[in-house]
Structures are given as C-alpha cells and as structure tokens.
Design a protein around this motif. Structure first.
Motif, short mmCIF file in Angstrom:
data_model
loop_
_atom_site.label_atom_id
_atom_site.label_comp_id
_atom_site.label_asym_id
_atom_site.label_seq_id
_atom_site.Cartn_x
_atom_site.Cartn_y
_atom_site.Cartn_z
N GLY A 1 43.38 62.99 50.40
CA GLY A 1 42.94 62.86 49.12
C GLY A 1 42.48 61.26 49.38
O GLY A 1 41.56 60.85 48.63
N ASP A 2 43.36 60.58 50.10
CA ASP A 2 43.13 59.11 50.05
C ASP A 2 41.91 58.63 50.85
O ASP A 2 41.55 57.38 50.88
CB ASP A 2 44.40 58.35 50.61
CG ASP A 2 45.89 58.67 49.90
OD1 ASP A 2 45.66 58.99 48.64
OD2 ASP A 2 46.74 58.53 50.36
N VAL A 3 41.32 59.36 51.39
CA VAL A 3 40.12 59.05 52.34
C VAL A 3 38.79 59.57 51.90
O VAL A 3 37.95 59.75 52.72
CB VAL A 3 40.42 59.23 53.80
CG1 VAL A 3 41.62 58.36 54.21
CG2 VAL A 3 40.71 60.69 54.00
N GLU A 4 38.65 60.03 50.43
CA GLU A 4 37.56 60.44 50.08
C GLU A 4 36.29 59.67 50.15
O GLU A 4 36.29 58.42 49.56
CB GLU A 4 37.74 60.83 48.52
CG GLU A 4 36.39 61.56 48.13
CD GLU A 4 36.47 61.57 46.60
OE1 GLU A 4 35.86 62.56 45.92
OE2 GLU A 4 37.66 61.23 45.87
N PRO A 5 35.14 60.13 50.82
CA PRO A 5 33.93 59.42 50.97
C PRO A 5 33.30 59.23 49.61
O PRO A 5 33.48 60.21 48.98
CB PRO A 5 33.08 60.20 52.05
CG PRO A 5 34.04 61.12 52.74
CD PRO A 5 35.28 61.30 51.70
N THR A 6 32.81 58.11 49.28
CA THR A 6 32.06 57.82 48.16
C THR A 6 30.71 57.24 48.47
O THR A 6 30.34 57.04 49.42
CB THR A 6 33.00 57.02 47.21
OG1 THR A 6 33.11 55.51 47.91
CG2 THR A 6 34.33 57.70 47.07
N SER A 7 30.10 56.95 47.33
CA SER A 7 28.73 56.35 47.34
C SER A 7 28.89 55.14 48.31
O SER A 7 28.05 54.53 49.05
CB SER A 7 28.03 55.90 46.03
OG SER A 7 28.00 57.36 45.21
N ARG A 8 30.01 54.28 47.70
CA ARG A 8 30.45 53.15 48.60
C ARG A 8 30.35 53.16 50.08
O ARG A 8 29.82 52.43 50.76
CB ARG A 8 31.37 52.59 48.28
CG ARG A 8 31.71 51.15 48.64
CD ARG A 8 33.04 50.58 48.09
NE ARG A 8 33.37 49.31 48.68
CZ ARG A 8 33.14 48.15 48.37
NH1 ARG A 8 32.10 47.85 47.36
NH2 ARG A 8 33.33 47.11 49.19
#
Length: 865
Positions: free
Chosen positions: A731-738
């Motif tokens: 969960g610590d590497v979730e891709p986001t809009s950023r």
C-alpha cells in the motif's frame, strides 16, 4: 718461604670518607667507584678486608651532600643485592643509618617524585627489619624525615601517607607503653606540627583538627608526655580553618579559640595571632562579618581586662574589613567609614598599632566597592583623597598605589553607569601617564585594564571594551607581562557583542584572534565554553559549524569542559543541512563518530546527524558521498547502535542525491539503491521499506538526468512497477495523480529526432487517458493539463501540434479544469483556439469568465497524495 703482603682496605675507606665530605658530584662518583674496587679486590683475594657497612654509608653520604636521592638509593640497592647474595663481609649489612641516609638524600633532593621514592626506601627499611635484619629497624629520625618530606611535597596522596606514618609511630609508642617495653619510636610535637602545617597549607581544617585531637588523645594515654598540645598547635589548627573554603570555617576556628580561652592551662593562652586568625576564617563565611566583629570586641574586652596581651591592631581591623566585604549590603559602606575613623582616632591617641597601612585601606575600599551603596563612589573617593593628603604630608604608608587605585576603578565599575565608566577610563589613562613619568607604584596591571573593560561591558559599550582589550594585547606584545589579557577578558568582550545583538562578526573575529594566540602557545587563552556558546547564540546556527568543530577538537584533546551539548550539535547540523553545507556537517559527524569509537558514550551520533549529512550531500548532488555515509550509518547500526538505524527518509535522500548528480550511470545507481533498501527491509528493517516517495524520486531522476534518453519508456516502467507492487498489496507505493503528472513531465524532457519525440508524446497522451479512466485516487488535476500543453509544445512540430493542442484543450474543458494558468499557456501557444471558443467582453481581453462555467468547475482540485 717468603711471606706475601696483602694490603687491607683502610686506605680506601679513609679516602672514600674524604671524598664523601667534599660535596661535589665528581668526588661522590669517584667514591662509589672506589667502593666497588675494594669489593672486587677482596673477591679476588687481593685485600685482607672487603667493603663494610660504614664504607657503603660513606659513599651514600657523598650523594646526600650532592642532594641526589636517586644515586644514593642506587648505592643502597647494590648493597642490598650483595647482602642478599652473601657477598658482604661478615657483620656487614644495610642498617637503619644506611636507609636513613638515602631518605635524607631524597629530603634534600626536592625534585618531583622524591617524596614517594623516599617512602619506598622507608618501606624497604621496615621490610628488612621484619625479615630479620634487626639493625635496619626504623628509628624516630626516619619517621621525622619521612613526615617532613611528605608534608612538604605537593605530590597527590603525600599528606595521607604522612598521616599513615604518624599513626604507625603513635601505635608503636602506645603498644610499647602498654607492654612496658622500651621503644625509641616516640612521636614528638614536631611530627604532629608538620602534619597540621601541611593540612593548613592545603586548606583542610577538618584534617588538621583531627590531628590535634589525636595529639591530645595520645598525650592523655600517659605514654608520651612530650605531645601535650599548646598554643602553637591550636594556632596551627585555627590557621588551617582560616585557609579552608567551607561555610562553617569561622565557627570551627572560633570553637578552638574558645577552648583556649576557657582552659586554665597557661600554655594555651591565646595571643593576637589566635584572634586574628579566627577573624580571617570568618572572611570565608558569608555571614562572617558580624561574627568577626564579635571576635574583635571580645579581643578588646579581654585586653582591657588585662587577661591577655591581645590588643587589637591594624591586622585585626584589616581582617575585619576583609570579612565585611562578604556582606555586600549598603550598610557596609558606612560601617567601613566609621571603622576607619575609629582607627584614626585611636592612632592619634597614641595606639601605634592602629595606624592604617596600605592593606587596611585596600581592604576598606574593597568592602565599600562591593557594598552596593549609592554612596560607595563618594566614600571611596574620600578615602583615596585622604590617603593622598596624608602622603603629601609625609606619611609614606598612605601612598595610593596600583592596588588602591584598582579599588577605586572597581567602585566606578560597580556603579554600572556610563558616566562612571568614562571616569574609570580617565583614571586608567592618568595611571598610565604617571607610570610613564616614572611613578612605578601606580603602574596599571591586568586588573586595572580588566576593570575598565568590564565597566564598559556592563553598560553595553562593546566597542570601547574592545579597544581596552586590544590595548592590553598591544602592551603585552611589547613586553609588558603585567597586562596580558586572560581568557576572561576575551570572553567578556565577546559576550558584550553577543548580548547587544550587534556586530556578531566582530565577536567571531575576536574569538579567531583568541584561538590563534592559544595555538601559538598562550595556553591561558584557551577559549572557555561561554566564548563559544555566546557567539553561537548571537549568530545563525549555520555559521556555527566551525565553532562546534573546534570545540569538539579541543574536547578530543582533553578539554572536558568544552564538550558540546548534543542538542547544540544537532541544531547546528540541522541548519547546515538546510544550507547544504556538506563539508562542515561531514567534519562534525566524522569527529563525533571518532570520539564515540574511542569510548565516549555521550558522543553517540544518531539518525538525525547522519540524516543532516546525507541530505546536505543530496542537495549538492554528491551521490557517492551520500552513499558512503549511508554505508557508515548501516555499519554503525550493525555495530550495536540502534540510534543510527537507517530509515526510509535516509534511503530517499540517497536516491535524490543520484538524481541530482548528473552522472551518466546515476539512474542505474538510484535503482540499485532502491533494491538495497528492499533487501534491508526483507532482512528485518521495517523502517526502510521503499514507499511512494522512493519511486517519485526515481521519476525525478529520469526527468533531470540528461543521460537518460528513453525517458518515456523508463518513466512508464516505474509507473508500471508501482501499479504491480500496489496491486500485490504494497500500500505504501500507491500511484496517484501526482505520480502520473511526474511521468508526463519526465516525458516532456525527451530529446532526439522528430519521430522519437512524437512517440514520446503518444506515451504522454496514453498516460493522460489512463488518468481519465476513473481509477481511485487517480484523475487529472490542475497540474495535469499544463504538463500536457508543455508536452505538445516541446515534443511536436508547431504545424502538427496545433491539432493535439486543440484535443487537449477540449479534454481539459470537459474535465472542468480550465484555469488562468491554462489560459496563459494557450495565449502563447494557440491564441486562435481561445478566440474560437471564447465570448470576449467589450475590453477585448480573453478572460476565464468568457467561457462556460462548467469548463472550470474543477479547477481547484489539488494533488490527492
């Protein structure tokens, strides 16, 4: 058969005795040479008689006269060795005189270490006696000499050893007395007095009093009538209390004086010395002035009653004034004034002992100067003026000298006003003028200059205090050692600049000068802790790196009082990290590690210190150094220092360092470091697990490193890897809009031919379309479309880019993300697109309000990370 004549040793003995009395080293060495020539001739059968005890003693005496204990002991040791081997004449062996002569030689020697070398000889003497050599029995002279040597010595433990030897003598005397046997070990008054005098010199009143009590106890046993304590012993003990820095020194001395007064023993009648010493002892007590006055009144009462010849004199008054200086109350000034008038009255009435002298006046001025009285300046000026008048009238005892004028300077200083500080400087210049004209009695010394310097410091005149300090330096360099400034002078000026909050740079310059003088050999100018801390308090912490480093170096060299506080070090390291001052931060950390590895548990670098150094190197792009310190941190942690456990922030700093390094293989190293972080996590370090920021730093590396030519592919690979990890439960590497925005910006930096850039743009467009697929936490935001317009501008030819720009514009409007930033970009890139869709106002300037409101409905959407 013809008789063979063998000479005997008598001529040799006579000659050795003559040489030993000569008193030169050459004759003493010749005597020793002849001594062993006799021995060798006797061993070879060429003499009828060999070396005797007396011959050895003569050789030892030669070195005694030369005051060389070591050479005297060398002869004794050879004598002991020959005796142990059975090679001395029958009836010849080391006697107590032999040992006593060596002890006497050490007594005359007086070099450092002589006391305990003599004690070692004394112990061998006792051991020889206990082993059966009854003529080596220590005698009273040996005891006296040993206690004399030890009590005169400054070697650590010498006084304690003297006490042990005295106790041994007392025990032997009392044992013989109880057994009714005869002994020559009868400790006399000299032994007790020597030990009490030593304790007096060392300011150990309790120990001196213990010796006095033991002396009384020993006398009371009836075995030694020669040690009855008298006035001399009581005075020695009172003097010891007078030299002792304890809160009750005066009371303990007064108790002994009362014993003397109440005793009916004529040998215990106190004298003026007894009373004056008690008054001195009260100068060590904060509440001593009133009690000292009581002793003075008692002294006068007993004198007037005719009981003792203890008429108060100027010494009594001077000691009383010294006690009054402890009061520091406004009333003290008037009391001193009254006391001086009484002295003058008694002196004029015929009491010659009451004539004030320089000591009396200087102590009176000191007491007034410290009284905090508003009239202090006026009273001291009157005292000095009166002295001047008496001196001009012919009284040589009243000449105001440097000590007196320093007292007046101190009075001006204590007033803490600018006017009187100016007056102090005028007086100092007057003293200089008088000295230059030949009046040596008023030559200004270091105290004179220091007092004026501190007067200016007290009212914040840092520059004028600075001037005085460098005047002292100038004079001392010219050869006047009396005015050499000490560490306190420098620290006062430094502190004054720091407190005023101005000219911190000048304070730093003064400290630098101080350090140069210290390193040139002026050891008394080693900067104190306050010098460093005041400058650090006055300037930005980022400028304090060299100060902390120098403190650490001095601490490493043995200056324990200069050990920096770890909070100070961390504060400086934090500021050095913010300014990316790698060299200073690295030097501090390296020295702290060195101190810790040498056994200093306090100097234990933690994660914050390593973090500061690695982050500073990251900001400068010093990737290899950042990597090196990461390894040192890991090694430090592996060696059993949990405070240095690497965490995710430290690991990310290293990746950032590679992204800024500009090296062709930087991305490879950054990716290897991510793998290393993962390995450490797998091995049990839960705090270094790669996270979203780790991969964002890799994306930054792709964007910034010109050596990465396939930016689109590499950034997309990193994005894909993040999705893989997240989908697998990380969960610590979730891709986001950023994350997506960073991928697009990385692609914008693509270099190469038209086809290569066109392909890169397609990947950017693909990334945008993926964002618009509606995945949780992933959607275009206010940064996405400006990045896409940049991609159009940077990656496509103008004639081909227009169509794509229109496409991106329509998507932007559809997502409700049209904002001022997009408008400004399109005004530059494709103003016709704006004109096509806008409904301009009468001003003719296209604004956001010229478009449908739903096109900008989501323009405030932020990165959802």
């Amino acid at each position: 058969m013809e008789k063979v004549f063998k000479p005997n040793d008598i001529p040799y003995r006579v000659f050795i005795g003559h040489l030993s009395r000569h008193g030169t080293m050459k004759s003493a060495e010749l005597a020793e040479t002849l001594l062993f020539k006799i021995h060798n001739l006797f061993q070879d059968g060429k003499l009828d008689m060999g070396t005797s005890t007396e011959t050895f003693n003569s050789a030892i005496t030669g070195y005694l006269r030369c005051k060389d204990g070591s050479k005297a002991e060398a002869v004794l040791k050879k004598m002991e060795r020959l005796y142990d081997d059975g090679n001395l004449l029958d009836g010849s062996f080391p006697k107590n005189l032999s040992y006593g002569l060596v002890i006497a030689a050490y007594k005359a020697d007086k070099t450092w270490g002589s006391a305990f070398k003599a004690d070692e000889v004394f112990r061998r003497m006792e051991a020889a006696y206990k082993a059966g050599n009854y003529l080596a029995k220590p005698d009273v002279i040996s005891y006296v000499d040993m206690i004399y040597i030890l009590t005169k010595s400054t070697e650590p433990g010498s006084e304690q050893r003297a006490g042990e030897i005295l106790a041994d003598a007392i025990q032997k005397c009392e044992t013989a007395g109880r057994n009714g046997t005869v002994t020559d070990i009868i400790p006399g008054r000299t032994l007790f007095n020597l030990l009490m005098t030593a304790y007096s010199r060392g300011g150990e009143g309790a120990k001196a009093e213990a010796v006095l009590k033991e002396m009384k106890r020993h006398h009371d046993t009836g075995f030694n009538n020669d040690v009855k304590p008298g006035k001399i012993e009581y005075n020695a003990c009172i003097a010891a209390w007078a030299n002792t820095q304890k809160y009750d020194s005066g009371d303990r001395a007064a108790a002994l004086l009362n014993e003397m007064i109440e005793s009916s023993d004529d040998d215990l009648q106190p004298d003026s010395w007894s009373f004056n010493s008690v008054i001195v002892s009260y100068t060590r007590q904060k509440d001593g002035a009133e009690k000292a006055a009581g002793i003075l009144r008692l002294m006068n009462k007993l004198y007037l009653a005719g009981k003792y010849d203890v008429q108060p004199d100027n010494i009594s008054i001077s000691n009383m004034l010294a006690a009054m200086a402890k009061n520091r109350t406004p009333e003290t000034a008037l009391q001193v004034q009254t006391l001086l008038k009484q002295m003058d009255k008694l002196y004029k009435a015929g009491n010659e002992k009451m004539k004030p002298d320089g000591i009396t006046y200087s102590r009176a001025i000191n007491a007034v100067a410290r009284s905090n009285s508003k009239d202090a300046v006026e009273i001291v000026e009157n005292i000095v003026s009166g002295m001047m008048n008496n001196f001009k009238a012919g009284d040589s005892d009243c000449e105001p000298d440097t000590v007196i004028l320093n007292g007046l300077l101190e009075t001006y200083r204590n007033s803490n006003t600018k006017v009187l500080a100016d007056k102090a400087e005028i007086l100092l210049h007057r003293m200089e003028e008088l000295y230059e004209k030949g009046n040596n009695s008023v030559k200004p010394n270091a105290i004179s200059y220091w007092t004026v310097l501190s007067a200016f410091s007290g009212n914040g005149s840092a520059k004028r205090a600075d001037t005085i300090l460098y005047r002292m330096l100038e004079l001392s360099v010219a050869g006047d050692d009396d005015v050499r400034p000490n560490e306190h002078c420098f620290s006062t000026v430094i502190a004054t600049y720091a407190v005023t909050g101005r000219h911190a740079e000048r304070a730093q310059e003064i400290l630098s000068d101080m350090i140069k003088l210290f390193e040139s050999g002026r050891t008394e100018l080693r900067p104190s802790r306050i010098c460093f801390t005041t400058i650090m308090a006055a300037q930005k912490a980022s400028k304090s790196g060299p100060i902390i480093l120098y403190m650490l170096e001095l601490y490493k060299a043995g200056a324990a009082d200069l050990r920096p506080d770890m909070r100070q070090i961390q504060k400086v390291m934090y500021e050095l990290e913010k300014k990316a001052m790698c060299t200073s931060a690295e030097a501090i950390l390296s020295l702290v590690i060195e101190l810790h590895e040498a056994g200093d548990e306090y100097m234990k670098p933690g994660i914050d210190m390593f973090s500061a150094v690695i982050s500073a190197h990251a900001k400068q792009g010093n990737a290899e150094l950042a990597e090196d310190f990461f390894q040192k941190m890991q090694d430090f942690y592996n060696a059993g220092n949990p405070e240095a456990k690497p965490n995710i922030d430290i690991g990310n700093f290293v990746i950032k360092a590679w992204s800024r390094s500009g090296r062709e293989d930087a991305l490879k190293h950054a990716e290897l470091h991510v793998e290393r972080m993962q390995s450490l996590y797998d091995a049990g370090n839960a705090e270094i697990k790669p996270n979203q920021l780790t991969y964002h730093n890799l994306l930054t590396a792709v964007k910034e490193l010109s050596a990465v030519t396939d930016k689109a592919e590499r950034s997309r690979e990193i994005l894909f890897r993040m999705h893989q990890l997240y989908d697998s439960g990380v969960g610590d590497v979730e891709p986001t809009s950023r994350t997506y925005n960073m991928v697009i910006l990385s692609i914008c930096k693509t270099e190469g031919n038209e086809e290569h850039k066109k392909a890169a743009y397609q990947m950017a467009l693909k990334t945008l379309k993926e964002m618009r697929q509606g995945r949780e936490n992933i959607a275009p935001n206010q940064y996405t479309y400006p990045a896409m317009f940049t991609a159009c501008d940077d990656l496509l030819q103008p004639e081909k880019g227009h169509k794509h720009t229109l496409e991106i514009f329509l998507l932007c409007c559809k997502d409700g993300l049209l904002d001022v930033k997009v408008l400004n970009l399109l005004k530059r890139m494709a103003p016709d697109i704006l004109a096509r869709f806008a409904t301009p106002t009468r001003s003719g300037v296209i604004e956001l309000s010229d478009f449908p409101t739903e096109w900008s409905a989501n323009r405030g959407l932020q990165d959802n990370t």
